[in-house]
Design a protein around this motif. Structure first.
Motif, PDB file in Angstrom:
ATOM      1  N   TRP A  21       0.836  -1.211   0.000  1.00  0.00           N
ATOM      2  CA  TRP A  21       0.000   0.000   0.000  1.00  0.00           C
ATOM      3  C   TRP A  21       0.867   1.256   0.000  1.00  0.00           C
ATOM      4  O   TRP A  21       0.583   2.218  -0.725  1.00  0.00           O
ATOM      5  CB  TRP A  21      -0.906   0.000   1.226  1.00  0.00           C
ATOM      6  CG  TRP A  21      -1.712   1.260   1.345  1.00  0.00           C
ATOM      7  CD1 TRP A  21      -2.902   1.547   0.748  1.00  0.00           C
ATOM      8  CD2 TRP A  21      -1.345   2.426   2.095  1.00  0.00           C
ATOM      9  NE1 TRP A  21      -3.316   2.818   1.082  1.00  0.00           N
ATOM     10  CE2 TRP A  21      -2.379   3.381   1.907  1.00  0.00           C
ATOM     11  CE3 TRP A  21      -0.274   2.757   2.902  1.00  0.00           C
ATOM     12  CZ2 TRP A  21      -2.339   4.632   2.500  1.00  0.00           C
ATOM     13  CZ3 TRP A  21      -0.234   4.007   3.498  1.00  0.00           C
ATOM     14  CH2 TRP A  21      -1.268   4.932   3.294  1.00  0.00           C
ATOM     15  N   LEU A  22       1.948   1.243   0.810  1.00  0.00           N
ATOM     16  CA  LEU A  22       2.832   2.406   0.881  1.00  0.00           C
ATOM     17  C   LEU A  22       3.508   2.663  -0.461  1.00  0.00           C
ATOM     18  O   LEU A  22       3.616   3.821  -0.899  1.00  0.00           O
ATOM     19  CB  LEU A  22       3.878   2.186   1.976  1.00  0.00           C
ATOM     20  CG  LEU A  22       4.852   3.345   2.225  1.00  0.00           C
ATOM     21  CD1 LEU A  22       4.095   4.578   2.704  1.00  0.00           C
ATOM     22  CD2 LEU A  22       5.907   2.934   3.256  1.00  0.00           C
ATOM     23  N   LEU A  23       3.953   1.589  -1.120  1.00  0.00           N
ATOM     24  CA  LEU A  23       4.584   1.757  -2.421  1.00  0.00           C
ATOM     25  C   LEU A  23       3.609   2.334  -3.433  1.00  0.00           C
ATOM     26  O   LEU A  23       3.966   3.225  -4.216  1.00  0.00           O
ATOM     27  CB  LEU A  23       5.114   0.404  -2.919  1.00  0.00           C
ATOM     28  CG  LEU A  23       5.770   0.404  -4.305  1.00  0.00           C
ATOM     29  CD1 LEU A  23       6.965   1.345  -4.327  1.00  0.00           C
ATOM     30  CD2 LEU A  23       6.186  -0.998  -4.699  1.00  0.00           C
ATOM     31  N   GLN A  24       2.379   1.848  -3.397  1.00  0.00           N
ATOM     32  CA  GLN A  24       1.361   2.365  -4.320  1.00  0.00           C
ATOM     33  C   GLN A  24       1.072   3.840  -4.039  1.00  0.00           C
ATOM     34  O   GLN A  24       0.925   4.660  -4.959  1.00  0.00           O
ATOM     35  CB  GLN A  24       0.079   1.539  -4.189  1.00  0.00           C
ATOM     36  CG  GLN A  24      -1.056   1.983  -5.099  1.00  0.00           C
ATOM     37  CD  GLN A  24      -2.072   2.842  -4.348  1.00  0.00           C
ATOM     38  OE1 GLN A  24      -2.208   2.714  -3.130  1.00  0.00           O
ATOM     39  NE2 GLN A  24      -2.773   3.697  -5.059  1.00  0.00           N
ATOM     40  N   LEU A  72       7.995   8.563  -6.189  1.00  0.00           N
ATOM     41  CA  LEU A  72       9.217   7.785  -6.405  1.00  0.00           C
ATOM     42  C   LEU A  72       9.605   7.741  -7.880  1.00  0.00           C
ATOM     43  O   LEU A  72      10.792   7.756  -8.217  1.00  0.00           O
ATOM     44  CB  LEU A  72       9.018   6.351  -5.884  1.00  0.00           C
ATOM     45  CG  LEU A  72       8.904   6.188  -4.363  1.00  0.00           C
ATOM     46  CD1 LEU A  72       8.529   4.750  -4.019  1.00  0.00           C
ATOM     47  CD2 LEU A  72      10.215   6.575  -3.684  1.00  0.00           C
ATOM     48  N   ALA A  73       8.608   7.704  -8.773  1.00  0.00           N
ATOM     49  CA  ALA A  73       8.894   7.616 -10.210  1.00  0.00           C
ATOM     50  C   ALA A  73       9.628   8.850 -10.728  1.00  0.00           C
ATOM     51  O   ALA A  73      10.306   8.780 -11.757  1.00  0.00           O
ATOM     52  CB  ALA A  73       7.598   7.408 -10.994  1.00  0.00           C
ATOM     53  N   ILE A 103      -6.411  -2.275  -3.883  1.00  0.00           N
ATOM     54  CA  ILE A 103      -6.680  -3.705  -3.691  1.00  0.00           C
ATOM     55  C   ILE A 103      -5.537  -4.548  -4.237  1.00  0.00           C
ATOM     56  O   ILE A 103      -5.060  -5.488  -3.589  1.00  0.00           O
ATOM     57  CB  ILE A 103      -8.011  -4.093  -4.366  1.00  0.00           C
ATOM     58  CG1 ILE A 103      -9.179  -3.413  -3.641  1.00  0.00           C
ATOM     59  CG2 ILE A 103      -8.191  -5.609  -4.370  1.00  0.00           C
ATOM     60  CD1 ILE A 103     -10.516  -3.570  -4.345  1.00  0.00           C
ATOM     61  N   VAL A 104      -5.073  -4.211  -5.437  1.00  0.00           N
ATOM     62  CA  VAL A 104      -3.989  -4.977  -6.055  1.00  0.00           C
ATOM     63  C   VAL A 104      -2.697  -4.841  -5.256  1.00  0.00           C
ATOM     64  O   VAL A 104      -1.981  -5.828  -5.030  1.00  0.00           O
ATOM     65  CB  VAL A 104      -3.784  -4.527  -7.517  1.00  0.00           C
ATOM     66  CG1 VAL A 104      -2.507  -5.142  -8.088  1.00  0.00           C
ATOM     67  CG2 VAL A 104      -4.985  -4.923  -8.364  1.00  0.00           C
ATOM     68  N   SER A 105      -2.381  -3.621  -4.814  1.00  0.00           N
ATOM     69  CA  SER A 105      -1.139  -3.421  -4.057  1.00  0.00           C
ATOM     70  C   SER A 105      -1.179  -4.179  -2.730  1.00  0.00           C
ATOM     71  O   SER A 105      -0.174  -4.780  -2.324  1.00  0.00           O
ATOM     72  CB  SER A 105      -0.900  -1.931  -3.818  1.00  0.00           C
ATOM     73  OG  SER A 105      -1.923  -1.370  -3.019  1.00  0.00           O
TER      74      SER A 105
END
Length: 236
Positions: free
Chosen positions: A35-38, A44-45, A71-73
């Motif tokens: 979730w944090l990465l999403q 970040l990108a 949901i996916v993350s």
């Protein structure tokens, strides 16, 4: 480690609370990281030094598609945590001790050592070691938690426990290439094992230890430095 004492055997394993925490905690942590990465993917990108730039940019491109992105993350992070928990469970050591033998099980791998073959048992750092009558290593297995229950289990079944550690520790010498005291192909095997240690290849490390044992060479390492001795050390 948990120790289960039955009439004729003692089973020492990782405690149930630790295994439960691993199976619950790693998936939850993985989901949280997913979730944090999403949530941070867009930021970040834009950073030029971020590793795995391609996957991060892919996540950022779908980050606004809610609730699918969340949901996916969460799902991907949770599954990754489950995979790590499974690997951890497979790596956990289970020791079954009876008056007649010791069984060491790690995942699908099981080995048995007959009591009559054991000269002494001791802890070397974070490894359980069983030595044979000729001071050869019958088993060397890493474990994660305290040694007290292992000690108590072996003593309860009459095994000779070396509280001071390896009785042959002062017989080990630092391996240097082309050591003329090494027998046969031991030097080549130690060179190959050194490379396996550098790469962290556990399979090769274990198999090469077994090949050295066939030559009468006992090997141990401190970090990535190898030390060796012969069996029959009292006759040197």
């Amino acid at each position: 480690m948990d120790a289960v004492y039955r009439r004729n055997e003692t089973v020492v394993s990782e405690p149930a609370w630790a295994m439960g925490l691993m199976w619950l905690g790693l998936p939850l942590a993985g989901a949280g990281l997913g979730w944090l990465l999403q949530a941070l993917a867009g930021w970040l990108a834009e950073l030029p030094w971020v590793p795995f730039k391609g996957p991060v940019e892919l996540i950022a491109s779908v980050a606004d598609n809610e609730p699918v992105a969340t949901i996916v993350s969460l799902a991907i992070g949770g599954v990754a945590g489950l995979v790590l928990a499974f690997i951890g469970a497979m790596e956990a050591l289970v020791v079954r001790i009876t008056d007649g033998d010791v069984t060491l099980r790690r995942g699908d791998s099981t080995s048995m050592v007959n009591r009559s073959a054991v000269q002494t048992v001791f802890i070397d750092g974070k490894q359980l070691v069983l030595l044979g009558r000729e001071a050869e290593e019958l088993a060397r297995e890493g474990f994660e938690l305290g040694a007290d229950r292992l000690r108590d289990g072996f003593l309860a079944h009459g095994y000779p426990w070396a509280a001071a550690g390896d009785p042959y520790r002062d017989k080990f010498r630092r391996w240097v290439p082309e050591d003329p005291e090494l027998p046969g192909s031991a030097d080549a095997l130690l060179k190959a094992r050194g490379k396996a240690l550098e790469k962290g290849n556990k399979t090769d490390i274990t198999e090469l230890r077994a090949e050295l044992a066939k030559l009468g060479v006992v090997v141990r390492e401190e970090e990535k430095r190898q030390y060796w001795r012969r069996t029959h050390p009292t006759s040197d």
